[in-house]
Motif scaffolding. Structure first.
Motif, PDB file in Angstrom:
ATOM      1  N   LYS A 137      58.610  47.260  39.132  1.00  0.00           N
ATOM      2  CA  LYS A 137      59.752  47.931  39.402  1.00  0.00           C
ATOM      3  C   LYS A 137      60.088  48.215  40.984  1.00  0.00           C
ATOM      4  O   LYS A 137      59.007  48.145  41.702  1.00  0.00           O
ATOM      5  N   GLY A 138      61.147  48.077  41.469  1.00  0.00           N
ATOM      6  CA  GLY A 138      61.467  48.336  42.936  1.00  0.00           C
ATOM      7  C   GLY A 138      62.645  47.621  43.265  1.00  0.00           C
ATOM      8  O   GLY A 138      63.151  46.745  42.579  1.00  0.00           O
ATOM      9  N   PRO A 139      63.298  47.905  44.348  1.00  0.00           N
ATOM     10  CA  PRO A 139      64.436  47.206  44.915  1.00  0.00           C
ATOM     11  C   PRO A 139      64.398  45.659  45.181  1.00  0.00           C
ATOM     12  O   PRO A 139      65.268  45.049  45.010  1.00  0.00           O
ATOM     13  N   ASP A 140      63.051  45.402  45.593  1.00  0.00           N
ATOM     14  CA  ASP A 140      62.927  44.043  46.065  1.00  0.00           C
ATOM     15  C   ASP A 140      61.944  43.326  45.120  1.00  0.00           C
ATOM     16  O   ASP A 140      61.305  42.161  45.277  1.00  0.00           O
TER      17      ASP A 140
END
Length: 278
Positions: free
Chosen positions: A199-202
């Protein structure tokens, strides 16, 4: 007569398959090869005799762990992975092929005897593959296949003691190949998958799922499949439906139960995924 061998006048006789028939029955490398599932017929007959009477009385089926079943399914998958999944499906799955070529962590949930992982690990040596399976027979066959292929980028996990959900935020890609319709709790598996993905924005993490094509209702399946529908339902009664109802409260999808509407409901409406592409 030179055709007589010993006292057997038929010993020198040879039956030759027509080429088209041989492609279906005797050539595992052919795209037309379609005899693999015959291997599990004796196991299905045994299940019908020994397991089904009680299953119909109790509503509880039985998971499958028979060697012939694991072998037959693996043989059936071999050609599909080689001829369809790798050359056609993977290139269509957005950035997945580029990620595999670069090198990512991949989980194969319900890996069975491992043919999907083995072929993908050979095709994408920069990526690392982790197979999760509850069948001990299938895990043994998978280990043999990995050893035979001399792969160092494939690892196996007994999902009864090390479920996928414990690998929180670990994987870039989760594969689920011919599994959901057999599962007693497919929603639980989907939530484990969601937990295991990075998971994570990038971060670009994905679930890639393949299952048996089916329509939303029994009547629609009968109409679309025609005569083969009887075979699908017979196999399901002895195997897939039985497995998917092998514990109390089992969902009971069966061979033709994981249709697109069911997938949408489980994955997006209840499983936490934002979208699904069929």
């Amino acid at each position: 007569d030179k055709n007589y061998i010993g006292n057997d006048p038929d010993a020198a006789l040879v039956y030759r398959l027509p080429q088209a028939t041989a492609e279906v029955l005797a050539n595992p490398d052919s795209k037309e090869y379609d005899i693999s599932m015959i291997e599990m017929v004796p196991a299905l007959v045994a299940r019908a005799k020994t397991m089904l009477p009680e299953a119909f009385q109790t509503g509880i089926g039985r998971p499958y762990d028979e060697p012939d079943v694991a072998s037959a399914i693996n043989r059936q998958h071999t050609n599909h992975v080689r001829d369809i999944v790798i050359p056609e499906v993977i290139p269509m799955a957005g950035p997945v092929q580029q990620q595999l070529e670069t090198g990512i962590l991949v989980a194969d949930l319900g890996c069975g005897a491992g043919i999907l992982m083995v072929q993908l690990a050979q095709a994408f040596p920069n990526s690392t593959f982790h197979g999760y399976e509850i069948s001990q027979v299938a895990l043994q066959k998978a280990a043999q296949g990995v050893a035979k292929a001399k792969l160092t980028n494939v690892f196996l996990h007994d999902a009864t003691v090390e479920p996928l959900g414990e690998a929180q935020g670990k994987y870039d890609l989760v594969l689920v190949y011919d599994v959901f319709h057999d599962s007693t709790q497919p929603l639980d598996l989907i939530r484990q998958i969601k937990t295991s993905l990075k998971k994570g924005p990038d971060t670009q993490s994905h679930l890639l799922c393949a299952d048996i094509p089916s329509a939303p209702s029994i009547q629609e399946n009968i109409e679309s499949l025609k005569a083969p529908a009887a075979t699908y339902f017979a196999i399901s009664t002895c195997l897939c439906l039985s497995c998917s109802m092998s514990e109390p409260g089992g969902t009971g999808l069966g061979t033709l139960g994981f249709s697109v509407p069911v997938a949408q409901d489980l994955l997006v409406e209840h499983g936490g995924f934002s979208k699904m592409q069929a």
